[in-house]
Design a protein around this motif. Structure first.
Motif, PDB file in Angstrom:
ATOM      1  N   UNK A 142     -17.467 -13.359 -39.248  1.00 19.21           N
ATOM      2  CA  UNK A 142     -17.006 -13.566 -37.882  1.00 19.21           C
ATOM      3  C   UNK A 142     -15.512 -13.816 -37.810  1.00 19.21           C
ATOM      4  N   UNK A 143     -15.008 -14.587 -38.756  1.00 19.84           N
ATOM      5  CA  UNK A 143     -13.576 -14.885 -38.795  1.00 19.84           C
ATOM      6  C   UNK A 143     -12.765 -13.609 -38.981  1.00 19.84           C
ATOM      7  N   UNK A 144     -13.276 -12.722 -39.859  1.00 21.76           N
ATOM      8  CA  UNK A 144     -12.622 -11.449 -40.101  1.00 21.76           C
ATOM      9  C   UNK A 144     -12.588 -10.615 -38.817  1.00 21.76           C
ATOM     10  N   UNK A 145     -13.727 -10.599 -38.133  1.00 21.43           N
ATOM     11  CA  UNK A 145     -13.796  -9.848 -36.875  1.00 21.43           C
ATOM     12  C   UNK A 145     -12.825 -10.437 -35.865  1.00 21.43           C
ATOM     13  N   UNK A 166     -16.721  -6.865 -30.306  1.00 17.46           N
ATOM     14  CA  UNK A 166     -16.296  -8.254 -30.159  1.00 17.46           C
ATOM     15  C   UNK A 166     -15.393  -8.407 -28.941  1.00 17.46           C
ATOM     16  N   UNK A 167     -14.428  -7.503 -28.818  1.00 16.30           N
ATOM     17  CA  UNK A 167     -13.473  -7.587 -27.712  1.00 16.30           C
ATOM     18  C   UNK A 167     -14.199  -7.513 -26.366  1.00 16.30           C
ATOM     19  N   UNK A 168     -15.144  -6.592 -26.285  1.00 10.88           N
ATOM     20  CA  UNK A 168     -15.840  -6.391 -25.011  1.00 10.88           C
ATOM     21  C   UNK A 168     -16.776  -7.565 -24.697  1.00 10.88           C
ATOM     22  N   UNK A 169     -17.487  -8.043 -25.716  1.00 13.09           N
ATOM     23  CA  UNK A 169     -18.367  -9.183 -25.460  1.00 13.09           C
ATOM     24  C   UNK A 169     -17.539 -10.402 -25.070  1.00 13.09           C
ATOM     25  N   UNK A 170     -16.432 -10.596 -25.761  1.00 12.45           N
ATOM     26  CA  UNK A 170     -15.611 -11.772 -25.502  1.00 12.45           C
ATOM     27  C   UNK A 170     -14.937 -11.723 -24.142  1.00 12.45           C
ATOM     28  N   UNK A 222      -5.373 -19.404 -38.113  1.00  8.50           N
ATOM     29  CA  UNK A 222      -4.830 -18.411 -37.178  1.00  8.50           C
ATOM     30  C   UNK A 222      -5.306 -18.713 -35.756  1.00  8.50           C
ATOM     31  N   UNK A 223      -6.572 -19.085 -35.631  1.00  9.79           N
ATOM     32  CA  UNK A 223      -7.101 -19.395 -34.306  1.00  9.79           C
ATOM     33  C   UNK A 223      -6.334 -20.544 -33.668  1.00  9.79           C
ATOM     34  N   UNK A 224      -6.099 -21.595 -34.456  1.00 12.63           N
ATOM     35  CA  UNK A 224      -5.364 -22.742 -33.918  1.00 12.63           C
ATOM     36  C   UNK A 224      -3.936 -22.332 -33.581  1.00 12.63           C
ATOM     37  N   UNK A 259     -12.528 -13.654 -27.918  1.00 13.41           N
ATOM     38  CA  UNK A 259     -12.579 -12.962 -29.204  1.00 13.41           C
ATOM     39  C   UNK A 259     -13.074 -13.904 -30.288  1.00 13.41           C
ATOM     40  N   UNK A 260     -12.636 -15.163 -30.217  1.00 17.60           N
ATOM     41  CA  UNK A 260     -13.058 -16.132 -31.240  1.00 17.60           C
ATOM     42  C   UNK A 260     -14.562 -16.398 -31.132  1.00 17.60           C
ATOM     43  N   UNK A 261     -14.994 -16.720 -29.914  1.00 18.04           N
ATOM     44  CA  UNK A 261     -16.408 -17.036 -29.721  1.00 18.04           C
ATOM     45  C   UNK A 261     -17.280 -15.829 -30.060  1.00 18.04           C
ATOM     46  N   UNK A 262     -16.889 -14.654 -29.525  1.00 19.12           N
ATOM     47  CA  UNK A 262     -17.698 -13.455 -29.761  1.00 19.12           C
ATOM     48  C   UNK A 262     -17.654 -13.050 -31.227  1.00 19.12           C
ATOM     49  N   UNK A 263     -16.482 -13.169 -31.848  1.00 15.27           N
ATOM     50  CA  UNK A 263     -16.349 -12.795 -33.259  1.00 15.27           C
ATOM     51  C   UNK A 263     -17.264 -13.640 -34.124  1.00 15.27           C
ATOM     52  N   UNK A 264     -17.158 -14.956 -33.969  1.00 17.46           N
ATOM     53  CA  UNK A 264     -18.000 -15.842 -34.776  1.00 17.46           C
ATOM     54  C   UNK A 264     -19.473 -15.620 -34.446  1.00 17.46           C
ATOM     55  N   UNK A 265     -19.767 -15.517 -33.152  1.00 11.94           N
ATOM     56  CA  UNK A 265     -21.153 -15.334 -32.740  1.00 11.94           C
ATOM     57  C   UNK A 265     -21.741 -14.067 -33.330  1.00 11.94           C
TER      58      UNK A 265
END
Lengths: 322, 388, 304
Positions: free
Chosen positions: C15-18, C229-233, C152-154, C241-247
């Protein structure tokens, strides 16, 4: 008038193609020409919703593949065990092509009904998502060859014609393509086509006029899927092969590229685009192994340098007479 | 170094673009995959094939040859299109080069039906090996299933009783697992299908560890396999649970990219660089001289063998005018294969030995070292269904 | 239980990679309105150049800045030469132009680095496993990836919420025309954002080098998942992007890990395997379809 002229020129070119091909000693152009026609049908069908209706589907290769697999699976069962125990297989083109269109249409009905609840980029992505699901489905469908594809032993039969003969096969494809474009012409220039264009320009206004936008868009989506399914069925006949590669997202991209290359939302654009794209791929690959580099550069120049693709370019060069 | 490579590549492109046109040269159509992640397979098969001709001064079996090479882009439709061009425009009577089974499926049936001889340097799907066999269709490489049957036989020979098997969820993956099971005969501790576009195998690693089998067999072609091996090592499984692999997982390019993560693994193959026969020594020396540090893959060896087979046929017929004679000559397989003994079975697929190899590391890097013969004169299970 | 935690960590790492890929893509889309199919090419450039430097110098860590710089410079050049001309165009032209870029970049990599996959060395320090819970050994390198992603997220959070550039970015994602009207040097902002997105893609490409394979076409493999990921987020939303990527990373991993076993309780083993794999292959697409059916604009739509 000018449309009639364009149509006449295109038709003359396609009728002359096999003879030119023979004359210049490149008779392989015949199957390339037939495949161009199939892709022209696919691109034009997609253009119905993409160009006229403003719905950018990135998953139309799914219908292409479904059409191809209908032909493949029916042929696989022809003379053998019936499909699912009760559907007899067949090798008759008069049956396989309509069935391919109906099945593609049904798949399009389901995908369209769900996808059309969204719009814009989300619509692009959700159609892509459905196509990917179908792609993975066929990849894992071991009974019909999975990823290796399904070999079709004989081209579909039609009126006792010798379909082994490449010239015959080419002209059969051409006749089907002409019929298809006549029907498409009627659709685009009917009141339905007008409403579709209206929906692209201003959906809210059309809704205010009491037009059920969703229903119109869905019908267009289904018609478009049926057209692409027909194209896939033709391609399967030409290659005598069906494989999941036909519904890969790159194929959806190829169809969109053909449309943009030829001119979005124009009647003849997709035909020109399909022909141009396939000729480019064919000749560049024959010229150098690094053809993707050159193809990429050409596409980039076309998109940055022209407005309205090749069709638009021709139109401007001839003073608007296409 | 960058510029060198560009220059070399451009030169290669130019020579391809303008093949030397020799009078009366026999045209050989080469349809192969050069673009995309699997491009190196086609490149090596092509270079091996052309090397055989170069060593003979542009001839095969004393007959001048001209290669027409085109990239199918791993699209079946493109492969077929190129075949049409070769057959009708260039009047090619001899074709080879296809790497992938799906391209072969769209292309080969039509080619052989038009009385053109096709010699496969790599792909050999079962649909074309049994009832679908054809007098115009020869396979130099192996039948697809045999690759994995060899791995199963190796696991059995090494005395493993239960195995964990993994492959991507597509036709070749299922064939791989079926082939392995056919010869292994032991218990299956776990059977997992991965996805074709999967890059992360951590979920599978955890399941392998939980199942704790005696041996792992996995088949992941190209980049998937590289990722799998490296993650196997990183998960601490390498050295813990032995692994037996079929040939595609341990080609020289893959081993280079996998590095230490493959050391200690048992590989199976029909050819290895260290084979001690004259033909192979000659081939390896010629490759090294021409391509320097580029690793020699078995795709290259198959391309080279294809060249040598064609040479053996042309030497007897002098050309492609009499196809019956050429077919008969090819069928004798009267050439010195780099893999040693080689002959064709009833379906014109190879009968040859399979070997157990060890993946080792020394001064020249990570590579495979031949241990022993695994299967002698092994053919394939489809030959008896073939009626020509 | 340990297996579940391990799989959760695996999902987190994926997820982090995404997220690293999606963050750049969503910013580029949200602020400039550009669909950039060539984002995967930047990922590939980072991986190849970083690997090349790492191999030549023998140090993983020297490869890192090289990968970042190479991807960023490539991104800035691409923006200046191509993407800049696409801002005013519709999505179709952007799709075609950036698709053309994919073809070009893939073939350039073939010309420069060859067709074969290359080996990215693993940093010595992180090559082992760490016992994070009794009985649970987890590869250090994967922990490093997770940590990098979270840092990176922070960093992005601070950049976007605490700086002037971030304010413009936020404003741009919400209302592009407004920012333009305010007289901000929009071209510079665009170049900056594109460069930042490219840099993150290069980081993702190089960091995955030691676990995946660095080869031509690697960008397309991750491109579709990134777009999902982009579209879901929600387009333009880094938080999305963070939430969707990890999810997505976790759902995807969990489906692959447990669905076939779970289905064993309901059906025959061979069916369970087939259905399980089938569904998990479609998993992310299915998830996106479901999310979009209920929230047509994604989870955190940035546009007002």
């Amino acid at each position: 008038m000018k449309h009639l002229l364009s149509a006449a020129i295109l038709l003359a070119l396609f009728i002359a193609l096999p003879f030119i091909a023979d004359a210049v000693g490149q008779s392989s152009l015949m199957i390339l020409g037939a495949r161009m026609l199939a892709y022209a049908i696919a691109a034009a069908s997609l253009n119905l919703i993409l160009g006229y209706g403003g719905m950018v589907s990135f998953g139309h290769a799914a219908f292409f593949g479904v059409g191809a697999y209908v032909v493949g699976i029916l042929a696989y069962h022809a003379g053998g065990d019936p499909l699912l125990g009760f559907i007899p297989g067949t090798n008759q083109m008069l049956i396989t092509l309509p069935v391919a269109m109906i099945v593609s249409g049904l798949v399009a009905l389901v995908i369209g009904a769900l996808s059309l609840r969204t719009g814009g980029v989300q619509f692009i992505m959700i159609t892509l998502a459905f196509a990917q699901m179908l792609f993975f489905f066929f990849v894992s469908l071991t009974a019909y060859g999975g990823d290796d594809g399904l070999i079709i032993s004989r081209t579909n039969a039609l009126f006792g014609l010798n379909m082994r003969n490449r010239m015959t096969l080419y002209f059969v494809t051409l006749v089907i393509a002409v019929l298809f474009f006549l029907v498409l012409w009627r659709i685009v220039h009917s009141s339905f086509g007008g409403i579709l264009a209206g929906l692209r320009q201003n959906e809210r206004r059309m809704s205010a006029m009491g037009i059920p936008a969703y229903r119109y868009k869905l019908v267009a989506f289904v018609l478009s899927g049926m057209g692409v399914g027909l194209a896939g069925a033709l391609e399967a006949n030409l290659l005598r092969f069906a494989s999941p590669d036909m519904m890969h997202w790159i194929k959806s991209g190829d169809l969109i590229i053909m449309i943009i290359l030829g001119g979005v939302g124009t009647f003849f654009g997709p035909i020109i685009g399909a022909a141009a794209f396939m000729l480019l791929e064919f000749y560049l690959a024959g010229w150098t192994e690094h053809w993707p580099l050159i193809l990429g550069a050409i596409l980039l120049v076309v998109v940055l340098g022209t407005k309205g693709g090749i069709g638009g370019l021709i139109s401007r060069l001839t003073g608007g007479r296409t | 170094m960058f510029l060198n490579r560009i220059a070399a590549a451009t030169a290669a492109a130019l020579t391809l673009a303008a093949p030397a046109l020799a009078e009366d040269a026999v045209k050989i159509g080469v349809i192969t995959t050069l673009s995309g992640p699997a491009g190196y397979l086609g490149q090596d098969a092509r270079d091996g094939l052309m090397l055989a001709a170069e060593m003979e001064g542009g001839k095969l079996g004393g007959v001048p040859v001209e290669f027409l090479v085109e990239d199918d882009g791993l699209k079946p439709g493109n492969g077929r299109q190129i075949a049409e061009k070769f057959m009708y425009d260039e009047d090619v009577k001899l074709m080879t080069g296809i790497i992938f089974s799906n391209v072969a499926g769209a292309t080969v049936p039509d080619v052989v039906a038009n009385d053109v001889i096709y010699i496969s340097p790599n792909a050999a799907p079962s649909t074309l090996a049994g009832e679908g066999c054809n007098p115009n269709y020869f396979v130099v490489a192996w039948q697809n299933d045999a690759l994995h049957e060899a791995a199963g036989a190796a696991a059995k020979k090494l005395g493993y009783k239960n195995a964990f098997v993994l492959a991507p969820n597509y036709q070749a993956g299922k064939d791989a697992i079926a082939g392995f099971k056919r010869t292994f005969g032991g218990e299956i501790a776990g059977e997992l299908y991965t996805q074709l576009d999967q890059t992360d195998y951590s979920a599978e690693m955890a399941q392998i560890r939980a199942a704790n089998p005696e041996v792992v067999f996995q088949f992941h072609p190209g980049g998937l396999g590289i990722a799998f091996m490296r993650q196997y090592q990183q998960a601490g499984l390498l050295g813990q649970i032995p692994m037996v692999l079929s040939e595609p997982s341990t080609d020289a390019v893959v081993l280079n990219a996998v590095g230490d993560a493959a050391v200690g693994v048992v590989a199976t193959a029909h050819w290895n660089r260290d084979f001690d026969n004259e033909a192979n020594k000659e081939f390896v020396a010629a490759w090294e001289e021409k391509y320097g540090d580029r690793p020699i893959t078995y795709y290259a060896s198959q391309g080279y063998d294809t060249g040598k087979l064609i040479a053996s046929g042309l030497a007897k017929t002098g050309g492609v005018d009499d196809l019956d004679a050429l077919r008969a000559a090819l069928k004798e397989a009267d050439f010195a294969s780099v893999r040693g003994d080689f002959k064709f079975g009833a379906n014109q697929h190879p009968i040859h030995n399979w070997y157990i190899l060890d993946v080792v590391k020394d001064d020249s890097g990570v590579h495979t070292k031949t241990r022993e013969v695994l299967l002698e004169n092994y053919g394939d299970s489809y030959a008896e269904q073939c009626k020509m | 239980m340990i297996l579940v935690i391990e799989q959760l960590l695996n999902g987190l790492q994926y997820g982090v990679m995404l997220f690293l890929m999606a963050a750049g893509l969503t910013l580029i889309f949200g602020i400039m309105g550009v669909i950039n199919l060539a984002h995967g090419a930047l990922y590939m450039v980072g991986a190849f150049v970083g690997t090349w430097v790492a191999t030549e110098t023998g140090s993983f860590w020297l490869g890192l800045p090289a990968a970042l710089v190479a991807a960023m410079v490539t991104g800035v050049v691409v923006e200046a030469l191509v993407v800049r001309r696409l801002y005013a165009r519709d999505h179709l032209d952007q799709v075609l132009a950036t698709f053309a870029l994919i073809l070009i970049f893939n073939q350039l990599v073939v010309l420069i680095f060859g067709r074969q996959p290359v080996f990215t060395p693993m940093p010595e320090l992180f090559s082992g496993s760490l016992e994070i819970l009794p009985g649970l050994f987890y590869p250090m390198y994967r922990l490093l990836i997770i940590a990098t992603g979270l840092v990176v997220a922070i960093g992005l959070y601070l950049l976007i919420n605490r700086t002037r550039v971030g304010m413009l970015v936020r404003a741009g994602a919400t209302n592009r025309d407004m920012v333009r009207a305010l007289g901000v040097d929009i071209r510079l902002l665009y170049t900056l954002v594109f460069g930042l997105g490219a840099l993150l893609a290069g980081l993702a490409g190089y960091m995955t080098g030691p676990i995946l394979s660095v080869q031509v076409g690697m960008g397309e493999q991750i491109l579709l998942a990134t777009f999902v990921v982009v579209v879901i987020g929600g387009l333009g939303s880094v938080k999305g992007a963070l939430v969707a990527g990890l999810g997505l990373g976790i759902v995807d991993t969990m489906l692959r890990a447990f669905l076939p076993t779970l289905l064993l309780h309901f059906m025959e083993p061979s069916d369970a395997q087939a259905v399980g794999v089938g569904v998990s292959a479609m998993g992310i697409y299915l998830l996106m379809a479901i999310v979009l059916l209920f929230r047509p604009k994604g989870l955190f739509p940035a546009e007002g």
